[in-house]
Design an enzyme around this catalytic site. Structure first.
Site, mmCIF file in Angstrom:
data_model
loop_
_atom_site.group_PDB
_atom_site.id
_atom_site.type_symbol
_atom_site.label_atom_id
_atom_site.label_comp_id
_atom_site.label_asym_id
_atom_site.label_seq_id
_atom_site.Cartn_x
_atom_site.Cartn_y
_atom_site.Cartn_z
ATOM 1 N N GLY A 37 -28.656 -31.871 27.145
ATOM 2 C CA GLY A 37 -27.217 -31.689 27.313
ATOM 3 C C GLY A 37 -26.791 -30.229 27.337
ATOM 4 O O GLY A 37 -25.609 -29.915 27.253
ATOM 5 N N GLY A 47 -29.649 -38.006 30.926
ATOM 6 C CA GLY A 47 -28.361 -38.239 30.274
ATOM 7 C C GLY A 47 -27.226 -37.937 31.239
ATOM 8 O O GLY A 47 -26.900 -38.730 32.129
ATOM 9 N N GLY A 48 -26.642 -36.752 31.098
ATOM 10 C CA GLY A 48 -25.455 -36.356 31.858
ATOM 11 C C GLY A 48 -25.492 -36.710 33.343
ATOM 12 O O GLY A 48 -24.550 -37.331 33.870
ATOM 13 N N GLU A 88 -30.501 -37.264 19.220
ATOM 14 C CA GLU A 88 -29.150 -37.391 18.649
ATOM 15 C C GLU A 88 -29.157 -38.333 17.441
ATOM 16 O O GLU A 88 -28.395 -38.144 16.497
ATOM 17 C CB GLU A 88 -28.166 -37.847 19.743
ATOM 18 C CG GLU A 88 -27.841 -36.691 20.684
ATOM 19 C CD GLU A 88 -27.529 -37.084 22.113
ATOM 20 O OE1 GLU A 88 -27.199 -38.253 22.367
ATOM 21 O OE2 GLU A 88 -27.648 -36.203 22.988
ATOM 22 N N HIS A 99 -34.190 -41.083 19.447
ATOM 23 C CA HIS A 99 -33.561 -40.076 20.304
ATOM 24 C C HIS A 99 -33.107 -38.915 19.412
ATOM 25 O O HIS A 99 -32.675 -39.136 18.273
ATOM 26 C CB HIS A 99 -32.373 -40.693 21.048
ATOM 27 C CG HIS A 99 -31.789 -39.751 22.059
ATOM 28 N ND1 HIS A 99 -30.905 -38.762 21.706
ATOM 29 C CD2 HIS A 99 -32.007 -39.629 23.390
ATOM 30 C CE1 HIS A 99 -30.588 -38.067 22.801
ATOM 31 N NE2 HIS A 99 -31.243 -38.578 23.832
ATOM 32 N N SER A 110 -31.645 -32.184 30.403
ATOM 33 C CA SER A 110 -30.959 -31.533 31.531
ATOM 34 C C SER A 110 -31.633 -31.788 32.883
ATOM 35 O O SER A 110 -31.631 -30.922 33.763
ATOM 36 C CB SER A 110 -30.831 -30.026 31.284
ATOM 37 O OG SER A 110 -30.010 -29.796 30.149
ATOM 38 N N ASN A 164 -29.644 -42.673 30.429
ATOM 39 C CA ASN A 164 -29.087 -42.861 29.084
ATOM 40 C C ASN A 164 -27.602 -42.492 29.128
ATOM 41 O O ASN A 164 -27.246 -41.322 29.185
ATOM 42 C CB ASN A 164 -29.859 -41.948 28.102
ATOM 43 C CG ASN A 164 -29.268 -41.974 26.699
ATOM 44 O OD1 ASN A 164 -28.404 -42.796 26.390
ATOM 45 N ND2 ASN A 164 -29.733 -41.068 25.848
ATOM 46 N N TRP A 165 -26.762 -43.517 29.098
ATOM 47 C CA TRP A 165 -25.308 -43.283 29.241
ATOM 48 C C TRP A 165 -24.657 -42.816 27.941
ATOM 49 O O TRP A 165 -23.474 -42.494 27.929
ATOM 50 C CB TRP A 165 -24.609 -44.555 29.714
ATOM 51 C CG TRP A 165 -24.976 -44.974 31.101
ATOM 52 C CD1 TRP A 165 -25.774 -44.296 31.996
ATOM 53 C CD2 TRP A 165 -24.550 -46.161 31.788
ATOM 54 N NE1 TRP A 165 -25.869 -44.993 33.175
ATOM 55 C CE2 TRP A 165 -25.130 -46.144 33.076
ATOM 56 C CE3 TRP A 165 -23.741 -47.239 31.437
ATOM 57 C CZ2 TRP A 165 -24.920 -47.172 34.007
ATOM 58 C CZ3 TRP A 165 -23.526 -48.259 32.357
ATOM 59 C CH2 TRP A 165 -24.107 -48.212 33.630
ATOM 60 N N LYS A 166 -25.386 -42.866 26.853
ATOM 61 C CA LYS A 166 -24.849 -42.440 25.551
ATOM 62 C C LYS A 166 -23.503 -43.124 25.269
ATOM 63 O O LYS A 166 -23.324 -44.283 25.646
ATOM 64 C CB LYS A 166 -24.748 -40.914 25.509
ATOM 65 C CG LYS A 166 -26.064 -40.254 25.911
ATOM 66 C CD LYS A 166 -26.137 -38.793 25.618
ATOM 67 C CE LYS A 166 -27.499 -38.279 26.054
ATOM 68 N NZ LYS A 166 -27.719 -36.884 25.745
ATOM 69 N N GLU A 174 -38.569 -34.836 24.913
ATOM 70 C CA GLU A 174 -37.245 -34.260 25.125
ATOM 71 C C GLU A 174 -37.033 -33.079 24.181
ATOM 72 O O GLU A 174 -36.618 -33.276 23.018
ATOM 73 C CB GLU A 174 -36.171 -35.317 24.850
ATOM 74 C CG GLU A 174 -36.252 -36.519 25.757
ATOM 75 C CD GLU A 174 -34.888 -37.185 25.917
ATOM 76 O OE1 GLU A 174 -34.403 -37.230 27.039
ATOM 77 O OE2 GLU A 174 -34.325 -37.630 24.910
HETATM 78 P P1 PGA Z 1 -29.290 -34.777 29.272
HETATM 79 O O1 PGA Z 1 -29.685 -35.850 28.159
HETATM 80 O O2 PGA Z 1 -29.941 -35.211 30.561
HETATM 81 O O3 PGA Z 1 -27.791 -34.828 29.349
HETATM 82 O O4 PGA Z 1 -29.815 -33.464 28.822
HETATM 83 C C1 PGA Z 1 -30.985 -36.364 28.090
HETATM 84 C C2 PGA Z 1 -31.106 -37.312 26.929
HETATM 85 O O5 PGA Z 1 -30.427 -37.093 25.916
HETATM 86 O O6 PGA Z 1 -31.874 -38.281 26.967
#
Ligand code: PGA
Length: 264
Positions: free
Chosen positions: A174, A235-236, A98, A96, A214, A12-14, A168
């Site tokens: 994050g 994500g990251g 966010e 998600h 994470s 997930n590149w956000k 999640e």
């Molecule tokens: P993260 O994000 O790996 O940076 O914690 C995961 C996600 O939001 O799907």
């Protein structure tokens, strides 16, 4: 019993990468990542980048959208519908954390979006998870129960078998704060039992459940080793193609060792 669920490694590149940065990344990834047919690689770039990336060689990976609107067309300024996305993507993230927390998406919206995705031939990845406050108050199962029930509400058991759920925990996203594998194992098990309770054994056996929060190239193995874990939403760490390729390799090793166990 044989497990037919393919391990998914999802990036997930956000809100990262311009179109040119994204195509650069993809060329690098192509060179680095092995072609592992037994692992499903899915990338979630921003919506603007989906179209150009869909023109590139996609033998090694699939595309997903980070969000999509539930009305197929109409006067909804700024929105991109699941119907429009369906020409470009296999998957769409729905709910998600966010989206839930920054953009105030309710369970009702999540339910409409997962239904719109399925209606348009897109597989939704429905994200669920508790906040730190909820975990500390002992409400984790209740939150998962509510979000899973609401997110799948409008779907049939057959459709649910084709969906993906991502557990999640909000506090692990994050944050660099790792959920312990036994906490993850408990949540994944609870979610699968919930699906079984609501939609029957077959749906529970087929639905894939991922872990996200994470995840990185060092800890991914400890999550994929959990028997009911069907992959990771990253994500990251997915923004670095070396790390992403190495996570695909770990997934491949886990897949191989599951096969060996199944074949005795
Ligand atoms: P993260 O994000 O790996 O940076 O914690 C995961 C996600 O939001 O799907």
């Amino acid at each position: 019993m044989r497990n037919h669920r393919k391990i998914m490694i999802a990036g997930n590149w956000k809100e990262h990468f311009t179109v040119s940065a994204a195509s650069n990344y993809l060329h690098r990834l192509e060179e680095n990542v092995q072609n592992r047919q037994s692992i499903e690689i899915v990338l979630f770039p921003n919506v603007l980048t989906l179209q150009p990336l869909s023109q590139l060689d996609r033998r090694k990976f699939r595309l997903g959208a980070q969000d999509g609107y539930y009305e197929d067309a109409g006067a909804y300024t700024g929105e991109v519908s699941m119907a429009m996305l369906s020409e470009l993507v296999h998957y769409c993230l729905v709910g998600h954390s966010e989206r839930r927390h920054i953009f105030n998406e309710s369970d009702d919206v999540v339910a409409k979006k997962s239904q719109a995705a399925v209606r348009n031939g897109i597989m939704p990845i429905i994200c669920v998870g508790e906040t730190l406050q909820e975990r500390l108050a002992g409400e984790t199962n209740q939150v998962l129960h509510n979000q899973v029930t609401a997110g799948l509400m409008n779907l049939t058991s057959r459709e649910i078998g084709a969906c993906v759920i991502a557990y999640e925990p909000v506090w692990a996203i994050g944050s660099g704060e790792f959920a312990k594998p036994d906490q993850v194992a408990q949540a994944l098990d609870y979610i699968r039992k919930q699906v079984e309770h609501l939609f029957g054994e077959r749906a529970a056996k087929n639905v894939r459940i991922l872990y996200g929060g994470s995840v990185n190239d060092h800890n991914i193995g400890s999550y994929l080793d959990i028997p009911g874990c069907d992959g990771a939403l990253i994500g990251g760490a997915s923004l670095n193609y070396h790390k992403f390729s190495s996570m695909v390799e770990t997934a491949y090793r886990v897949h191989q060792s599951r096969l060996e166990k199944e074949n005795g």
